[in-house]
Design an enzyme around this catalytic site. Structure first.
Site, PDB file in Angstrom:
ATOM      1  N   THR A 211      -2.495  -0.689  -0.413  1.00  0.00           N
ATOM      2  CA  THR A 211      -1.190  -1.166   0.052  1.00  0.00           C
ATOM      3  C   THR A 211      -0.789  -2.360  -0.798  1.00  0.00           C
ATOM      4  O   THR A 211      -1.379  -2.593  -1.862  1.00  0.00           O
ATOM      5  CB  THR A 211      -1.207  -1.446   1.572  1.00  0.00           C
ATOM      6  OG1 THR A 211       0.117  -1.760   2.008  1.00  0.00           O
ATOM      7  CG2 THR A 211      -2.144  -2.588   1.944  1.00  0.00           C
ATOM      8  N   ASN A 212       0.193  -3.118  -0.379  1.00  0.00           N
ATOM      9  CA  ASN A 212       0.644  -4.272  -1.167  1.00  0.00           C
ATOM     10  C   ASN A 212       1.025  -5.412  -0.234  1.00  0.00           C
ATOM     11  O   ASN A 212       0.930  -5.287   0.973  1.00  0.00           O
ATOM     12  CB  ASN A 212       1.803  -3.848  -2.074  1.00  0.00           C
ATOM     13  CG  ASN A 212       2.939  -3.268  -1.268  1.00  0.00           C
ATOM     14  OD1 ASN A 212       3.569  -3.946  -0.472  1.00  0.00           O
ATOM     15  ND2 ASN A 212       3.178  -1.964  -1.446  1.00  0.00           N
TER      16      ASN A 212
END
Ligand code: CTP
Length: 410
Positions: A211-212
């Protein structure tokens, strides 16, 4: 600035429930948002909170039944009702609901409620058994049929010590409903706006994912800004810690693929798509069904590209004509303008919002953003450091202008 609450005259009725203490918080929040709040307390409400509490947070007089029979007589209070741009009664008891449903006018609050020409929002609070009683239910239905908006009650702990449906909703939720009701008729009324938000999550195994750092704050602020202009808003959101703004229809997604499908499903007849989501560019080719165990050593995870949502949207636009306007975001850590301009072109956007994520005071996770707006004709508009709410308002303002220009050339 587009703040539907600014300088609005709001009449807040407070009735005799222990939830009356929450009304003071609501009055305070409305005042902080720029509204002029006139409060009317019933006799029973004054047993729980005093007019002084409300006067202290609103800076305006609070009214009680003593005012109905005071020197000024009826007329001033009828004016109070007539000048109101929205009336809310929070909390509203079973007793006051019954009076309102029957059009009674036996105290200052019910007199005012009969005299208004504006939306009425009711936030019931009572014991669960009282709320579910057929008499109360019939009264609620009668009031709804006449156009009243009933918010809640919520489920949870009740003053009786029992749990059930009867709690007044929290002031912040009510504030959202008031904000939304006052936004109707804005420049995006009748427009369908899709906003994406948050960082997608691409599973590696049942417990791990790629994810980020996206918090979703900018996307949620954009959804709120569109709602504030009266738009119909579809918020397609990857997981975030944020609350859906009142009025938005939220579609929860996790992966880039799910976001693509949700965007395509929402596209027909859309006026604008604002892609604020940070979509993962790569995902594991195959997510492991079971948790990857460390005994087997560090795994090699083979990645593949995720679909580019904005490119798919450009194709849909070429075929069907919607969305009429598409807006992208470009998060860059170097060569901001060049990279953003290339994305604007490749993804066939009407506007791209470029932000430099190398700055520590703005961008991912922060409450502030420093962005440059780029247009296909080469125009660049560098905005100073400002809150994500302000960025959202400006971007939505530009969306309005693009839509209006689009309409005049069609
Ligand atoms: N975007 C998209 N689909 C993807 C990746 C990004 O629609 N698979 C959208 C984003 O929501 C954003 C814009 O494209 O509005 C630019 O995203 P960004 O991550 O900055 O650019 P990428 O195209 O992914 O290019 P790169 O990561 O190489 O900079």
């Amino acid at each position: 600035m587009v703040n539907p609450l600014q300088d609005k005259r709001i009449l807040l009725g407070v009735t005799g429930s222990i939830a009356a203490y929450k009304a003071a918080d609501l009055a305070s929040k409305l005042t902080q948002f720029g509204a002029q709040v006139d409060v009317i307390l019933t006799q029973a409400a004054t047993q729980f909170v005093s007019p002084l509490t409300f006067q202290s947070v609103t800076g305006r007089r609070a009214y009680t039944d003593a005012d109905l029979w005071g020197n000024e007589g009826h007329v001033q209070h009828i004016n109070l009702a007539r000048n109101a741009q929205l009336m809310t009664i929070a909390p509203v008891t079973a007793n006051t609901l019954a009076r309102l449903a029957h059009g009674m006018a036996d105290n200052l609050l019910t007199v005012a409620a009969l005299a208004i020409h504006c939306p009425l929002i009711l936030a019931p609070a009572m014991d669960g058994g009282m709320y579910s009683h057929p008499a109360t239910q019939a009264n609620v239905e009668t009031l709804q049929a006449r156009g009243a908006i009933v918010v809640g009650p919520a489920a949870g702990h009740l003053a009786s010590g029992l749990a059930g449906v009867g709690r007044m909703v929290e002031p912040v939720e009510l504030l959202g409903h008031i904000r939304w009701a006052l936004a109707q008729g804005g420049r995006l009324q009748g427009r369908k706006i899709i906003v994406t938000a948050g960082g997608t999550q691409e599973p590696i195994d049942p417990v791990r994912m790629i994810t980020n750092r996206s918090s979703g704050k900018q996307g949620y602020a954009l959804a709120q800004a569109a709602l504030d202009l009266g738009a119909e808003v579809i918020l397609i959101s990857a997981p975030t810690a944020l609350t859906t703004p009142v009025g938005a229809r939220c579609v929860d997604v996790q992966t880039a693929e799910e976001m693509l499908q949700a965007v395509l499903a929402a596209l027909p007849q859309a006026d604008a798509l604002v892609m604020a989501a940070a979509v993962a560019d790569f995902r594991p080719v195959q997510a492991a069904i079971h948790k990857i165990k460390k005994e087997n050593g560090a795994p090699e995870i083979l990645l593949e590209s995720t679909p580019d949502i904005l490119r798919a949207v450009a194709q849909a636009k070429a075929e069907h004509g919607w969305p009429r306007v598409s807006v992208g975001f470009a998060a860059e850590s170097q060569d901001l303008i060049e990279n953003a301009a290339a994305k604007l072109k490749n993804k066939k956007l009407d506007l791209i919002v470029a932000n430099d994520i190398s700055a520590s005071d703005a961008g991912f996770g922060a409450d502030a953003n420093r962005v440059v707006l780029l247009y296909p004709d080469g125009r660049a508009d560098a905005l100073p450091l400002m809150s994500k709410d302000q960025v959202a308002e400006i971007v939505m303002q530009r969306v309005v202008e693009l839509l209006e220009a689009n309409q005049s050339t069609r």
